[in-house]
Write a protein that holds these residues in place. Structure first.
Motif, PDB file in Angstrom:
ATOM      1  N   GLY A 274      -5.031   8.544  -2.335  1.00 15.61           N
ATOM      2  CA  GLY A 274      -5.957   7.964  -1.361  1.00 15.61           C
ATOM      3  C   GLY A 274      -6.723   6.795  -1.938  1.00 15.61           C
ATOM      4  O   GLY A 274      -6.981   5.802  -1.245  1.00 15.61           O
ATOM      5  N   LEU A 275      -7.088   6.895  -3.199  1.00 15.29           N
ATOM      6  CA  LEU A 275      -7.801   5.796  -3.858  1.00 15.29           C
ATOM      7  C   LEU A 275      -6.902   4.568  -3.978  1.00 15.29           C
ATOM      8  O   LEU A 275      -7.335   3.437  -3.755  1.00 15.29           O
ATOM      9  CB  LEU A 275      -8.274   6.252  -5.237  1.00 15.29           C
ATOM     10  CG  LEU A 275      -9.281   5.360  -5.960  1.00 15.29           C
ATOM     11  CD1 LEU A 275     -10.545   5.174  -5.149  1.00 15.29           C
ATOM     12  CD2 LEU A 275      -9.608   5.953  -7.327  1.00 15.29           C
ATOM     13  N   SER A 276      -5.627   4.806  -4.307  1.00 14.26           N
ATOM     14  CA  SER A 276      -4.680   3.687  -4.399  1.00 14.26           C
ATOM     15  C   SER A 276      -4.484   3.021  -3.047  1.00 14.26           C
ATOM     16  O   SER A 276      -4.456   1.786  -2.943  1.00 14.26           O
ATOM     17  CB  SER A 276      -3.331   4.183  -4.923  1.00 14.26           C
ATOM     18  OG  SER A 276      -3.414   4.573  -6.271  1.00 14.26           O
ATOM     19  N   LEU A 277      -4.355   3.840  -2.005  1.00 13.95           N
ATOM     20  CA  LEU A 277      -4.178   3.285  -0.664  1.00 13.95           C
ATOM     21  C   LEU A 277      -5.387   2.454  -0.259  1.00 13.95           C
ATOM     22  O   LEU A 277      -5.250   1.330   0.235  1.00 13.95           O
ATOM     23  CB  LEU A 277      -3.959   4.424   0.337  1.00 13.95           C
ATOM     24  CG  LEU A 277      -3.864   4.005   1.804  1.00 13.95           C
ATOM     25  CD1 LEU A 277      -2.654   3.122   2.037  1.00 13.95           C
ATOM     26  CD2 LEU A 277      -3.823   5.229   2.723  1.00 13.95           C
TER      27      LEU A 277
ATOM     28  N   VAL B  43       8.089  -6.195  11.972  1.00 14.06           N
ATOM     29  CA  VAL B  43       8.007  -6.565  10.555  1.00 14.06           C
ATOM     30  C   VAL B  43       7.324  -5.470   9.750  1.00 14.06           C
ATOM     31  O   VAL B  43       7.727  -5.147   8.618  1.00 14.06           O
ATOM     32  CB  VAL B  43       7.260  -7.908  10.408  1.00 14.06           C
ATOM     33  CG1 VAL B  43       6.981  -8.201   8.939  1.00 14.06           C
ATOM     34  CG2 VAL B  43       8.074  -9.034  11.020  1.00 14.06           C
ATOM     35  N   GLN B  44       6.275  -4.876  10.292  1.00 14.20           N
ATOM     36  CA  GLN B  44       5.561  -3.801   9.590  1.00 14.20           C
ATOM     37  C   GLN B  44       6.474  -2.591   9.372  1.00 14.20           C
ATOM     38  O   GLN B  44       6.464  -1.985   8.285  1.00 14.20           O
ATOM     39  CB  GLN B  44       4.329  -3.402  10.400  1.00 14.20           C
ATOM     40  CG  GLN B  44       3.243  -4.469  10.452  1.00 14.20           C
ATOM     41  CD  GLN B  44       2.347  -4.333  11.673  1.00 14.20           C
ATOM     42  OE1 GLN B  44       2.545  -3.459  12.515  1.00 14.20           O
ATOM     43  NE2 GLN B  44       1.366  -5.203  11.777  1.00 14.20           N
ATOM     44  N   LEU B  45       7.249  -2.235  10.377  1.00  9.80           N
ATOM     45  CA  LEU B  45       8.174  -1.109  10.224  1.00  9.80           C
ATOM     46  C   LEU B  45       9.227  -1.414   9.160  1.00  9.80           C
ATOM     47  O   LEU B  45       9.601  -0.539   8.371  1.00  9.80           O
ATOM     48  CB  LEU B  45       8.843  -0.802  11.566  1.00  9.80           C
ATOM     49  CG  LEU B  45       7.931  -0.211  12.646  1.00  9.80           C
ATOM     50  CD1 LEU B  45       8.677  -0.128  13.981  1.00  9.80           C
ATOM     51  CD2 LEU B  45       7.439   1.169  12.236  1.00  9.80           C
ATOM     52  N   LEU B  46       9.678  -2.656   9.126  1.00  8.92           N
ATOM     53  CA  LEU B  46      10.641  -3.046   8.097  1.00  8.92           C
ATOM     54  C   LEU B  46      10.005  -2.955   6.714  1.00  8.92           C
ATOM     55  O   LEU B  46      10.641  -2.474   5.760  1.00  8.92           O
ATOM     56  CB  LEU B  46      11.128  -4.477   8.362  1.00  8.92           C
ATOM     57  CG  LEU B  46      12.130  -5.046   7.343  1.00  8.92           C
ATOM     58  CD1 LEU B  46      13.407  -4.202   7.313  1.00  8.92           C
ATOM     59  CD2 LEU B  46      12.450  -6.503   7.669  1.00  8.92           C
ATOM     60  N   GLY B  47       8.765  -3.384   6.590  1.00  3.06           N
ATOM     61  CA  GLY B  47       8.067  -3.289   5.304  1.00  3.06           C
ATOM     62  C   GLY B  47       7.916  -1.850   4.856  1.00  3.06           C
ATOM     63  O   GLY B  47       8.109  -1.525   3.675  1.00  3.06           O
ATOM     64  N   GLY B  48       7.577  -0.952   5.768  1.00  2.52           N
ATOM     65  CA  GLY B  48       7.453   0.463   5.430  1.00  2.52           C
ATOM     66  C   GLY B  48       8.771   1.061   4.989  1.00  2.52           C
ATOM     67  O   GLY B  48       8.835   1.833   4.022  1.00  2.52           O
TER      68      GLY B  48
ATOM     69  N   PRO C 158       0.817  -1.226   0.000  1.00  5.45           N
ATOM     70  CA  PRO C 158       0.000   0.000   0.000  1.00  5.45           C
ATOM     71  C   PRO C 158       0.846   1.270   0.000  1.00  5.45           C
ATOM     72  O   PRO C 158       0.548   2.224  -0.731  1.00  5.45           O
ATOM     73  CB  PRO C 158      -0.821  -0.130   1.290  1.00  5.45           C
ATOM     74  CG  PRO C 158      -0.905  -1.589   1.522  1.00  5.45           C
ATOM     75  CD  PRO C 158       0.429  -2.125   1.098  1.00  5.45           C
ATOM     76  N   PHE C 159       1.882   1.300   0.804  1.00  5.25           N
ATOM     77  CA  PHE C 159       2.784   2.447   0.850  1.00  5.25           C
ATOM     78  C   PHE C 159       3.493   2.616  -0.491  1.00  5.25           C
ATOM     79  O   PHE C 159       3.670   3.736  -1.001  1.00  5.25           O
ATOM     80  CB  PHE C 159       3.793   2.235   1.977  1.00  5.25           C
ATOM     81  CG  PHE C 159       4.756   3.376   2.183  1.00  5.25           C
ATOM     82  CD1 PHE C 159       4.434   4.677   1.815  1.00  5.25           C
ATOM     83  CD2 PHE C 159       5.987   3.142   2.777  1.00  5.25           C
ATOM     84  CE1 PHE C 159       5.332   5.724   2.016  1.00  5.25           C
ATOM     85  CE2 PHE C 159       6.885   4.174   2.975  1.00  5.25           C
ATOM     86  CZ  PHE C 159       6.555   5.469   2.598  1.00  5.25           C
ATOM     87  N   PHE C 160       3.874   1.502  -1.103  1.00  8.14           N
ATOM     88  CA  PHE C 160       4.543   1.533  -2.390  1.00  8.14           C
ATOM     89  C   PHE C 160       3.649   2.182  -3.444  1.00  8.14           C
ATOM     90  O   PHE C 160       4.091   3.025  -4.227  1.00  8.14           O
ATOM     91  CB  PHE C 160       4.886   0.096  -2.792  1.00  8.14           C
ATOM     92  CG  PHE C 160       5.788  -0.035  -3.987  1.00  8.14           C
ATOM     93  CD1 PHE C 160       7.133   0.300  -3.898  1.00  8.14           C
ATOM     94  CD2 PHE C 160       5.298  -0.509  -5.199  1.00  8.14           C
ATOM     95  CE1 PHE C 160       7.973   0.157  -4.995  1.00  8.14           C
ATOM     96  CE2 PHE C 160       6.121  -0.645  -6.299  1.00  8.14           C
ATOM     97  CZ  PHE C 160       7.461  -0.309  -6.192  1.00  8.14           C
ATOM     98  N   SER C 161       2.368   1.815  -3.441  1.00 11.28           N
ATOM     99  CA  SER C 161       1.442   2.381  -4.431  1.00 11.28           C
ATOM    100  C   SER C 161       1.217   3.866  -4.192  1.00 11.28           C
ATOM    101  O   SER C 161       1.186   4.669  -5.139  1.00 11.28           O
ATOM    102  CB  SER C 161       0.110   1.627  -4.399  1.00 11.28           C
ATOM    103  OG  SER C 161      -0.534   1.792  -3.159  1.00 11.28           O
ATOM    104  N   VAL C 162       1.070   4.268  -2.936  1.00  8.83           N
ATOM    105  CA  VAL C 162       0.873   5.685  -2.625  1.00  8.83           C
ATOM    106  C   VAL C 162       2.107   6.497  -3.008  1.00  8.83           C
ATOM    107  O   VAL C 162       2.009   7.597  -3.556  1.00  8.83           O
ATOM    108  CB  VAL C 162       0.553   5.873  -1.128  1.00  8.83           C
ATOM    109  CG1 VAL C 162       0.538   7.358  -0.768  1.00  8.83           C
ATOM    110  CG2 VAL C 162      -0.777   5.249  -0.787  1.00  8.83           C
TER     111      VAL C 162
END
Length: 457
Positions: free
Chosen positions: A39-42, A91-96, A22-26
């Motif tokens: 916002g739509l992409s997220l 893991v989430q922080l690493l993904g971000g 999601p962050f990648f798309s935004v």
């Protein structure tokens, strides 16, 4: 939501993917010049990934959501244990961070964290707190509530994506509408050359909002925490949903975003799904009047309807003050669009408020036609239809609580008088919808007597 017995490593992989994509798309939206669709992409990426991965890890994808679930567990309700929560957050922080590094390498640029132009840090942090709270609250109510522990539901992903949509376009101009510490810290670390640290301020308020959402979750669903249910839970539910809706209306309209209608509809969809089984998710005095007139809900007597309407109006007024404060004292008026008369606007409000109330009765209340999965989406589509149809005529308020909340935000005496007129016609529309629904769901016996169909096949 029950999680399939999956090894922790695979659950962590699912959380990494859900935090990364999601962050990648935004990031690509914002840095490629298509920020209006960010916002739509997220929202859409969160929706599809939630459906794809919820059975593996629970689809948290955010330290805020994980903290909300952990807090709920600590309060004695459903949620995640402390050990799993800590692993998920790491893991989430690493993904971000990995996502941020990817688009920084592609565009040689990163997000600029901080308040939008003309807004203060106080307002930005309050926005992050409020919409992180709303988002986590929706997640808790649609995925963790015991009502769905056995059979589950099919709307949880829609509700989560819809709330992300509302946050992006309502809070976005003020704070960025990030609502996820993994995105916030990941963006800040990826662009550390510009100075690191602002993300930590945002993250604190996002996590505070998450913890507070667990308290609200306990207040509206005391049975999930082995406490006695009281009528107060329903009124609190109505107040939370109405507050979120009116706040989103105010922020989205003041932002002058072309996606305002979509953001408002998204907030309504999310809150209807989150609280529909608690209070009926009216969030609108005209809907409450329609339910009362229709006779479909035997518990909706005039006294209870009065309590519902009072709680809706009170929270709407507070929300009006809140969005005015967040926008540096600015508000907008309740008035017909330029070139349109008050009579035309009032008729538009009556007709489309009636449509909204009629659809609510048909998809969420009437025993012969109600849907157990699509009801929130159908209700949200009514806002989209009205917004694009009569937004330029009347403003498409469709809700006495919204009219009163906007008028109370300091828009002026003229706005108050118009709000009273709008409210009159909105309530009339709700009453007509309730009466029409009563007739449609009645049957005529051989003796010519009309009998109400309360659950009859």
């Amino acid at each position: 939501m029950a999680i399939v017995d999956t090894p922790l490593a695979l659950r962590c992989a699912a959380e990494f993917i859900g935090a990364f994509l999601p962050f990648f798309s935004v990031g690509f939206n914002v840095l490629s010049g298509a920020a209006v669709f960010g916002g739509l992409s997220l929202a859409t990426s969160l929706t599809v990934l939630t459906y794809a991965l919820a059975g593996l890890s629970g689809a948290n994808f955010s330290p805020a959501v994980t903290l909300a679930l952990c807090t709920s567990k600590k309060l004695g309700g459903p949620g995640l244990d402390f050990g799993t929560s800590g692993t998920y957050i790491a893991v989430q922080l690493l993904g971000g961070l990995c996502s941020g590094l990817c688009f920084v390498n592609v565009f040689a640029d990163s997000f600029r964290l901080g308040p939008g132009a003309g807004f203060s840090w106080v307002g930005a942090c309050l926005c992050e707190f409020l919409y992180s709270m709303f988002f986590c609250f929706v997640v808790l109510n649609t995925t963790a509530a015991r009502a769905y522990s056995s059979e589950g539901n099919q709307f949880y992903g829609l509700a989560i994506g819809a709330m992300a949509l509302a946050a992006s376009y309502a809070a976005g101009p003020v704070s960025g509408g990030l609502i996820n510490p993994a995105i916030t810290i990941g963006a800040d670390l990826a662009g550390a050359g510009a100075g690191f640290g602002k993300s930590l301020i945002y993250a604190v308020f996002q996590l505070l909002g998450a913890a507070f959402s667990a308290l609200l979750f306990k207040m509206v669903r005391p049975l999930d925490f082995d406490e006695n249910e009281t009528p107060r839970s329903r009124l609190i539910s109505e107040m939370i949903g109405t507050f979120a809706l009116v706040l989103t209306v105010g922020l989205a309209v003041l932002a002058k975003t072309p996606m305002a209608v979509v953001a408002i509809a998204g907030c309504l969809v999310a809150m209807v799904y989150a609280l529909g089984d608690v209070s009926g998710a009216h969030f609108n005095p005209a809907v409450t009047v329609a339910v009362l007139v229709s006779g479909h809900d035997p518990d909706m007597i005039p006294k209870r309807a009065g309590y519902y309407i009072g709680s809706q109006l009170l929270s709407a007024i507070i929300a009006g003050w809140c969005f005015c404060l967040l926008h540096n004292g600015n508000s907008f008026v309740v008035a017909p669009g330029e070139g349109f008369s008050l009579a035309a606007a009032a008729v538009a409000e009556m007709f489309f408020t009636g449509l909204l109330a009629f659809v609510v009765l048909g998809v969420a209340v009437a025993p012969k036609t109600k849907s157990f999965q699509i009801f929130g989406l159908a209700i949200g589509f009514c806002v989209v239809v009205a917004g694009f149809s009569v937004g330029n005529v009347s403003g498409a308020f469709l809700n006495p609580a919204v009219s009163v909340g906007v008028a109370a935000s300091g828009a002026g005496w003229s706005s108050v008088k118009t709000a009273v007129r709008y409210t009159t016609f909105q309530l009339l529309g709700g009453s007509v919808a309730g009466g029409l629904n009563y007739l449609l769901h009645s049957e005529v016996s051989a003796a010519g007597e009309t009998t109400k169909l309360l659950g009859a096949a």
